[in-house]
Design an enzyme around this catalytic site. Structure first.
Site, PDB file in Angstrom:
ATOM      1  N   HIS A  87       0.597  -0.728   0.182  1.00  0.00           N
ATOM      2  CA  HIS A  87       0.238  -0.122  -0.333  1.00  0.00           C
ATOM      3  C   HIS A  87       1.069   1.235  -0.339  1.00  0.00           C
ATOM      4  CE1 HIS A  87       0.098   0.121   4.552  1.00  0.00           C
ATOM      5  NE2 HIS A  87       0.067   1.411   4.298  1.00  0.00           N
ATOM      6  N   ASP A 223       1.450  -7.757   2.405  1.00  0.00           N
ATOM      7  CA  ASP A 223       1.127  -6.175   2.280  1.00  0.00           C
ATOM      8  C   ASP A 223       2.870  -5.453   1.961  1.00  0.00           C
ATOM      9  OD1 ASP A 223       0.985  -3.425   2.076  1.00  0.00           O
ATOM     10  OD2 ASP A 223      -0.052  -3.134   3.583  1.00  0.00           O
ATOM     11  N   SER A 649       4.054   2.173   8.656  1.00  0.00           N
ATOM     12  CA  SER A 649       3.678   1.217   7.081  1.00  0.00           C
ATOM     13  C   SER A 649       5.164   1.225   6.792  1.00  0.00           C
ATOM     14  CB  SER A 649       2.418   2.058   6.501  1.00  0.00           C
ATOM     15  OG  SER A 649       1.157   1.023   6.946  1.00  0.00           O
TER      16      SER A 649
HETATM   17  N1  ARG Z   1      -4.783   0.842   7.303  1.00  0.00           N
HETATM   18  C1  ARG Z   1      -3.482   0.755   7.530  1.00  0.00           C
HETATM   19  C2  ARG Z   1      -3.008   1.951   7.206  1.00  0.00           C
HETATM   20  O1  ARG Z   1      -3.556   3.414   7.884  1.00  0.00           O
HETATM   21  C3  ARG Z   1      -3.768   0.152   5.558  1.00  0.00           C
HETATM   22  C4  ARG Z   1      -3.946   1.254   4.745  1.00  0.00           C
HETATM   23  C5  ARG Z   1      -4.002   0.720   3.720  1.00  0.00           C
HETATM   24  N2  ARG Z   1      -4.823  -0.525   3.240  1.00  0.00           N
HETATM   25  C6  ARG Z   1      -6.382  -0.332   2.212  1.00  0.00           C
HETATM   26  N3  ARG Z   1      -7.176  -1.477   2.446  1.00  0.00           N
HETATM   27  N4  ARG Z   1      -6.711   0.922   2.220  1.00  0.00           N
HETATM   28  O2  ARG Z   1      -2.133   2.589   6.232  1.00  0.00           O
HETATM   29  N1  ASP Z   2      -1.527   2.030   7.595  1.00  0.00           N
HETATM   30  C1  ASP Z   2      -0.399   2.460   8.155  1.00  0.00           C
HETATM   31  C2  ASP Z   2       0.429   3.436   7.465  1.00  0.00           C
HETATM   32  O1  ASP Z   2       0.149   3.193   6.400  1.00  0.00           O
HETATM   33  C3  ASP Z   2       0.105   1.585   9.467  1.00  0.00           C
HETATM   34  C4  ASP Z   2      -1.334   2.473  10.808  1.00  0.00           C
HETATM   35  O2  ASP Z   2      -1.836   3.494  11.002  1.00  0.00           O
HETATM   36  O3  ASP Z   2      -1.025   1.538  11.798  1.00  0.00           O
HETATM   37  O4  ASP Z   2       0.917   4.603   8.102  1.00  0.00           O
END
Ligand code: ARG
Ligand code: ASP
Length: 720
Positions: A87, A223, A649
């Site tokens: 991502h 990921d 991330s």
């Molecule tokens: N929640 C994670 C972060 O804040 C992963 C986001 C990417 N994945 C998604 N399905 N949008 O970035």
């Molecule tokens: N998914 C998040 C990022 O892209 C990490 C988090 O918020 O825990 O940095």
């Protein structure tokens, strides 16, 4: 300095300390020795903190890279191979994708270095050293100064500090405030500009579970993606060139094949973006009850429209994939955050803390601080809410208005700098137009416009509504207005914008100024600047300076506790252990998921939970190579008690000895409120197990040449 000393002594954690589930805090790597080393060792770390961070010898920090300024990544080979999340590389992967050559769908593995793909604009930043410059930056500052005087004195000091650094021409210095401006640290950085895409699994692995599983445990997402840093022949940063060579790192992370068990030590090294751990209760209340619900509602509306089109049309799915994921990510996070703030009684805790604070702080400032916060937050609420409406609607979600802002800048450049300025800026816009229109569908945007403008007019006070919207009522009037604008603007397609750009400057500017999207943009933004942005920023300045005083008072009031600074996109270390958790009564989560769980979730042809044939085949044949756990299963993800946030991330999860064991990418649903109210009993970060990454690269993709570059180790065997 006085405050720093206070920070250095005393080893009680801010909240609910218990060694077994310690993990709260995002620490500055250069202060680990003073603040954290003992605790880290108690929790199982076998390295010394000099192995983690040193400016005199190579250390883990030399393998940690700020990826594009928004994610973390790490070097995992002597040839500059860079690991980050799928991502995080999403925008790049998407930019190389088309319906015919769909890297999102099919994945991509460069067979040789010459197949690796260039990514204009993508950077990789190393931290060469970190220094505490608080004393110099705050020299001559006193509490009698007004905010303005204070800021200009600091600005002057910053200039002086910068001059004391003998930067090489490839280095940059970044000085950032910590503890709300009570301390300052300087980061000397080196930024590489040639970062190429090496490999990515298909979305069905890299984004498995998509938005349904996002922010959720148990998780089964691979990921990750692979890039490579290229340097000039001198190993220094260079613009993209075929003559560039793979960067030779000072350090790269070996990868452990031994996996993790509950309670294993974990260290996360990266660039956490922003946290707000020390807000007063009134601020949390406002976020929870006013601002978050508004933002959730707006995004919910936009996402439903885009989702409808994406599901109906494969090319829209590619075009909007990255945008959708970005908008959906925080939409879901705010929902989780609000639930978590309620279920952990964040307000109750804040009140309790504030009562203790008041009891222990008998100073004059301490007595008025909290009531000042209450009135300041009350006072900012209306403009803060309108600001969120404006930025979510006119800046983030209506794409036409976004485009309009770029074109408007062209007009102002012309007015300020004449034709030369105009031509220069126009040249820069050309590439932007290509990118924008490649992923733009005016009909979708028009529907979003209709729905969001309606929300705006209905929800904010009339004085913040631009004249053009005044007469609107009933769905049809919004539809008619958007139709009028979208049919008559030149900004909804590349051809008409290019036709405008082909005109002589004066003629183009005159035409642009008659454009309905331009007119609306000017009107709305002027109104916003005057009635919202300006009052907001002066109110916010007062709040910020009160927060700075509050932070200082907290540190002084509780001298035995150690407080970590809120995240601010600078390099931090957080550590914890592999740990399950209990989200609710009678429910208990174990910390590791396996490929078997991917198969359990498998829904053929589903856009979130499909599994491709090759992975099914490997699973059916149990063709796992050296990547299975001792139980014979391939691990996919694991969780730990590490305190992370957005920006973390792509951060490496590192074992007690300094080897890579996982790749951080998310947090669990019940713990998404950790940015505001960290709770060690349920806040967990989610990592991809390093063995899953290796399994996919090796067995799934057959990219054994990449495995050969890496250093795979067995730290647990060695121990025995
Ligand atoms: N929640 C994670 C972060 O804040 C992963 C986001 C990417 N994945 C998604 N399905 N949008 O970035
Ligand atoms: N998914 C998040 C990022 O892209 C990490 C988090 O918020 O825990 O940095």
């Amino acid at each position: 300095m006085k405050h720093l000393k206070k920070l250095l002594f005393g080893f009680i954690l801010l909240s609910f300390s218990s060694v077994a589930i310690a993990g709260e805090g995002m620490w500055l790597p250069l202060l680990l020795k003073a603040l954290n080393e003992n605790e880290m060792k108690t929790m199982g770390m076998k390295m010394s903190v000099e192995d983690v961070y040193s400016v005199n010898k190579s250390s883990l920090k030399d393998a940690i890279v700020h990826f594009g300024g928004f994610c973390t990544s790490e070097i995992i080979s002597p040839d500059g191979l860079l690991l980050t999340n799928h991502h995080c590389g999403y925008g790049q992967i998407q930019s190389h994708s088309s319906v015919e050559n769909n890297l999102l769908k099919n994945g991509f593995w460069a067979k040789t270095k010459s197949d690796e793909l260039e990514n204009p604009g993508l950077t990789a930043t190393f931290i060469d050293r970190i220094d505490d410059v608080s004393k110099q930056v705050l020299a001559g500052i006193n509490n009698k100064m007004t905010d303005k005087e204070r800021q200009s004195a600091i600005d002057l000091n910053l200039e002086v500090v910068k001059k004391t650094y003998n930067l090489k021409d490839y280095q940059e210095l970044v000085i950032r405030p910590f503890y709300n401006g009570n301390q300052y640290f300087a980061f000397t950085t080196t930024i590489y500009r040639d970062v190429r895409l090496v490999g990515t699994p298909p979305e069905s692995i890299g984004k498995f579970g998509s938005d349904t599983d996002n922010w959720v445990w148990p998780r089964h997402t691979g990921d990750f993606s692979l890039f490579r840093i290229y340097a000039g022949p001198d190993n220094l940063p260079a613009d993209y060139s075929e003559a560039n060579v793979p960067y030779k790192p000072k350090h790269f992370l070996p990868i452990s094949l031994d996996g993790v068990e509950e309670d294993d030590f974990t260290l996360i090294f990266g660039f956490p973006g922003r946290t707000n751990q020390y807000l007063p209760g009134v601020a949390v209340e406002q976020t929870m009850n006013v601002l978050n619900p508004a933002k959730i509602k707006i995004r919910d509306t936009a996402l439903k429209i885009i989702d409808k089109y994406m599901r109906a049309d494969e090319s829209v799915r590619i075009q909007y994939a990255s945008k959708f994921a970005r908008v959906a990510n925080y939409w879901k996070k705010w929902i989780g955050e609000n639930q978590g703030l309620k279920s952990t009684d964040a307000l109750g805790r804040k009140r309790k803390f504030e009562a203790e604070f008041t009891q222990n702080n008998k100073t004059k400032t301490g007595r008025t601080l909290l009531s000042d916060f209450t009135s300041y937050y009350k006072n900012i609420e209306e403009v803060a809410l309108t600001r969120d409406y404006y930025s979510e609607i006119a800046i983030r979600n209506i794409e036409l208005l976004n485009m309009q802002r770029y074109i408007r800048r062209l007009v102002s450049t012309y007015e300020e700098n004449g034709e030369t300025g105009y031509d220069q800026y126009k040249g820069r816009l050309a590439g932007f137009f290509d990118n924008f229109y490649k992923n733009y569908r005016a009909d979708i945007d028009q529907e979003v416009f209709t729905a969001l403008v309606k929300l705006y007019v209905e929800d904010v006070k009339p004085e913040y509504v631009p004249e053009g919207f005044n007469a609107l009522s009933g769905v049809d009037s919004y539809k008619n207005l958007s139709k009028l604008i979208y049919q008559n603007t030149a900004f909804t397609n590349k051809e008409s914008v290019e036709a405008l750009m082909a005109l002589p400057a004066a003629e183009a500017v005159a035409k642009i100024k008659m454009d309905p999207a331009y007119k609306l943009g000017v009107q709305w933004e002027n109104l916003y600047n005057e009635k919202v942005a300006r009052p907001y920023s002066s109110k916010k300045m007062r709040i910020d300076s009160l927060q700075r005083i509050y932070m200082q008072s907290i540190i002084e009031t509780f001298p035995k506790q150690k407080f970590y600074p809120d995240a601010n996109s600078t390099m931090r270390v957080t550590y914890g252990q592999v740990k399950g958790y209990q989200p609710r009564d009678a429910v208990s989560y174990t910390p590791v998921t396996y490929l078997d769980g991917v198969i359990e979730k498998y829904v053929p042809d589903d856009y979130e939970f499909d599994v491709n044939d090759k992975l099914l085949e490997l699973y059916n044949n149990k063709d796992y190579g050296q990547y299975a756990d001792t139980n014979g299963k391939v691990p996919v993800c694991f969780i730990g008690s590490n305190h992370t946030t957005g920006g973390n991330s792509g951060s490496p999860a590192i074992d007690a000895h300094g080897n890579l064991i996982g790749l951080n990418f998310d947090r669990v649903w019940e713990g998404t409120m950790s940015d505001i109210n960290y709770d060690p009993s349920i806040c967990r970060n989610i990592m991809v197990d390093a063995r899953y990454i290796l399994f996919i690269v090796d067995k799934y993709a057959g990219a054994t040449h990449l495995i050969d570059e890496m250093k795979l180790v067995h730290p647990k065997r060695k121990k025995k």
